[in-house]
Design a protein around this motif. Structure first.
Motif, PDB file in Angstrom:
ATOM      1  N   LYS A 176       8.093   0.054  -3.843  1.00  0.00           N
ATOM      2  CA  LYS A 176       6.840  -0.630  -3.546  1.00  0.00           C
ATOM      3  C   LYS A 176       6.953  -1.240  -2.019  1.00  0.00           C
ATOM      4  O   LYS A 176       5.863  -1.552  -1.559  1.00  0.00           O
ATOM      5  N   VAL A 209      -0.348   1.276 -11.208  1.00  0.00           N
ATOM      6  CA  VAL A 209      -1.557   1.380 -11.604  1.00  0.00           C
ATOM      7  C   VAL A 209      -2.609   1.704 -10.811  1.00  0.00           C
ATOM      8  O   VAL A 209      -3.587   2.373 -11.067  1.00  0.00           O
ATOM      9  N   GLU A 210      -2.702   0.889  -9.707  1.00  0.00           N
ATOM     10  CA  GLU A 210      -3.784   0.674  -8.873  1.00  0.00           C
ATOM     11  C   GLU A 210      -4.107   1.903  -8.165  1.00  0.00           C
ATOM     12  O   GLU A 210      -5.156   2.513  -7.807  1.00  0.00           O
ATOM     13  N   ARG A 211      -2.980   2.627  -7.886  1.00  0.00           N
ATOM     14  CA  ARG A 211      -2.914   4.071  -7.167  1.00  0.00           C
ATOM     15  C   ARG A 211      -3.274   5.228  -7.941  1.00  0.00           C
ATOM     16  O   ARG A 211      -2.884   6.224  -7.513  1.00  0.00           O
ATOM     17  N   ASN A 212      -3.134   4.947  -9.594  1.00  0.00           N
ATOM     18  CA  ASN A 212      -3.355   5.993 -10.357  1.00  0.00           C
ATOM     19  C   ASN A 212      -1.994   6.896 -10.252  1.00  0.00           C
ATOM     20  O   ASN A 212      -2.295   8.266 -10.274  1.00  0.00           O
ATOM     21  N   ARG A 259       4.200   2.644 -15.350  1.00  0.00           N
ATOM     22  CA  ARG A 259       3.063   2.785 -16.045  1.00  0.00           C
ATOM     23  C   ARG A 259       2.433   0.979 -16.303  1.00  0.00           C
ATOM     24  O   ARG A 259       1.442   0.935 -16.528  1.00  0.00           O
ATOM     25  N   GLU A 260       3.354  -0.060 -16.018  1.00  0.00           N
ATOM     26  CA  GLU A 260       2.925  -1.310 -16.450  1.00  0.00           C
ATOM     27  C   GLU A 260       2.728  -2.104 -14.896  1.00  0.00           C
ATOM     28  O   GLU A 260       2.006  -2.951 -14.933  1.00  0.00           O
ATOM     29  N   ASP A 261       3.383  -1.083 -13.814  1.00  0.00           N
ATOM     30  CA  ASP A 261       3.247  -2.128 -12.581  1.00  0.00           C
ATOM     31  C   ASP A 261       1.803  -1.914 -11.812  1.00  0.00           C
ATOM     32  O   ASP A 261       1.552  -0.631 -11.792  1.00  0.00           O
ATOM     33  N   GLU A 262       1.532  -3.119 -11.243  1.00  0.00           N
ATOM     34  CA  GLU A 262       0.245  -2.901 -10.631  1.00  0.00           C
ATOM     35  C   GLU A 262       0.173  -1.921  -9.236  1.00  0.00           C
ATOM     36  O   GLU A 262      -0.834  -0.889  -9.192  1.00  0.00           O
ATOM     37  N   PHE A 263       1.227  -2.090  -8.633  1.00  0.00           N
ATOM     38  CA  PHE A 263       1.461  -0.868  -7.416  1.00  0.00           C
ATOM     39  C   PHE A 263       0.931   0.563  -7.920  1.00  0.00           C
ATOM     40  O   PHE A 263       0.306   1.120  -7.263  1.00  0.00           O
TER      41      PHE A 263
END
Ligand code: ACO
Length: 429
Positions: A296, A354-357, A348-352
């Motif tokens: 990240k 998830v946001e970037r698919n 799969r849970e982390d925004e970094f």
């Protein structure tokens, strides 16, 4: 009434252009009519890494990256992996239809009876250093094969072309196995034509003093399914290399050596090797959070995650995960699996992520299976290149038969110096 056209207004000249839309695309050459004055070269599109450029029309592989769909010639990858075998999928990719019984028997016969390589190829491979990377050996040997089959240059002779296709699909496991045996200092094992495509490959890798090698049926089938999953993936880096090199009408061995070279890189087919090295480096579940933090902070990439096309779960990754369970029943569980699962859970849970698919791609779990099957990490890209040979060849034929294709030759946006006079050495700063 809606029209299937695109209207572009050039605000430099206030001129308006109407471009036809076909298959949801505009032809980039249409842009060339957009000029400021008659001497102007015309508008180009700028697309480094071809992120939004279709280089070809194709009927081979369909991907919907948003929905996580992959089909070969219209057949969902899940059905092919469940019900098909690698050789019939290879036939499907090359010829466009699944083979009937007779076609399959002939195809299997041709592939099975071209597995041996010329003794000089064996000698050539023996000349590599003891610690050569097997993928380097593979690439060089495929290129060298062009010198053994000069008729391969006759690329518009369909019969000659088919012969090279049989040879390449049949011989890549032999070359791959020889490269493996070479790095182990073991004698090369000749093909056993009584065995299946993957059974024979396992025999050439493993066989020692057995009079008759009997592959483990679970591992034989697991490898067959992995080969199906890796057989084609439309216009990726390696396949584009195959098409670009092939567009100059070089022979398929030379073009394929280039495609395999493209596959070798850690951002492409070398990723499963990179995943394994990453998992080994993490080493323990307790180190996973710190590793993810590094990703990240952009210190590292999470290898085996992300894809240019898939912005959803790579359907091949789901299938590979299922194969892992079957393989581990034979080989015992690979302890690295727990680290991989934990990485996936966090990602799969982390925004970094998830946001970037960013989802696992095919390479995230395949390396863990290969390692459990006792393949050294350096063999992973080679294991990718064997089945991808089929895709490269299918795409190569399609390119050759496509009347709209010409030698690949992109344009550039030149931003260097304007014309200037040569400066003598003594006068240079
Ligand atoms: N780890 C961490 N961050 C990532 C990763 C990753 N694996 N992949 C992409 N990102 C980030 C990028 O930094 C970027 O972030 P930003 O928008 O904040 O700058 C964003 O996600 C979009 O990524 P891009 O680099 O624009 O995606 P691109 O389509 O160019 O790259 C690629 C795709 C090369 C596969 C990339 O995801 C990657 O390097 N993955 C790791 C290597 C890998 O697994 N390759 C195998 C691909 S599958 C195959 O070839 C068979």
């Amino acid at each position: 009434m809606s029209k299937n056209t695109l209207t572009i207004t050039d605000n430099r000249t206030d001129k308006t252009y109407e471009l036809p839309i076909t298959n949801d695309t505009i032809n980039a050459m249409e842009l060339r009519q957009i000029k400021v004055n008659p001497e102007d070269f015309g508008m180009l599109s700028y697309d480094p890494a071809f992120k939004n450029t279709a280089s070809t029309k194709s009927t081979i592989t369909y991907i919907d990256g948003g929905k996580g769909i992959l089909r070969y010639r219209g057949y969902p990858i899940e059905q092919l992996a469940e019900k098909g075998n690698f050789l019939e999928v290879a036939y499907l990719l090359i010829f466009g239809e699944l083979p009937n019984e007779q076609q399959y028997a002939e195809w299997k016969h041709e592939i099975t009876h071209h597995t041996f390589v010329h003794e000089n190829i064996k000698n050539l491979m023996e000349a590599f250093r003891y610690d050569s990377h097997p993928m380097g050996m593979f690439i060089a040997t495929v290129a060298a094969m062009s010198t053994f089959y000069p008729e391969a240059r006759d690329i518009f002779d369909e019969e000659a072309r088919l012969k090279q296709i049989h040879r390449l699909i049949a011989k890549v496991p032999t070359i791959a196995a020889f490269s493996y045996r070479h790095t182990r200092g073991l004698p090369y094992v000749y093909p056993d034509n009584d065995l299946s495509y993957t059974g024979n490959f396992l025999s050439m890798l493993d066989r020692m003093t057995q009079l008759k090698y009997e592959p483990n049926p679970v591992l034989e089938r697991a490898l067959d399914v992995l080969f199906i999953l890796h057989a084609d993936h439309e216009q990726n880096c390696g396949t584009s290399a195959m098409r670009v090199i092939g567009s100059s009408h070089t022979d398929p061995y030379t073009a394929m050596a280039g495609a395999a070279a493209a596959l070798y890189g850690p951002l492409h087919g070398g990723a499963n090797e990179a995943v394994l090295r990453m998992l080994l480096e993490i080493g323990d579940l307790k180190n996973v959070p710190a590793f993810v933090k590094g990703v990240k902070n952009r210190e590292r990439l999470l290898m085996g995650f992300g894809h240019r096309v898939y912005k959803n779960y790579d359907p091949r990754a789901t299938l590979v995960k299922n194969i892992a369970d079957q393989v581990f029943e034979v080989t015992g569980k690979n302890p690295l699996l727990d680290i991989a699962l934990e990485l996936e859970r966090i990602a799969r849970e982390d925004e970094f992520f998830v946001e970037r698919n960013l989802y696992p791609n095919v390479d995230f779990y395949s390396g863990i299976i290969y390692q459990a099957m006792r393949f050294p990490v350096s063999m992973f890209p080679v294991l990718f290149a064997i089945p991808r040979t089929v895709g490269w060849l299918a795409q190569w034929i399609e390119m050759l038969e496509d009347k709209e294709q010409k030698i690949a030759r992109p344009r550039q946006v030149y931003l260097g110096s304007d014309s200037r006079d040569f400066v003598a050495m003594n006068d240079r700063k």
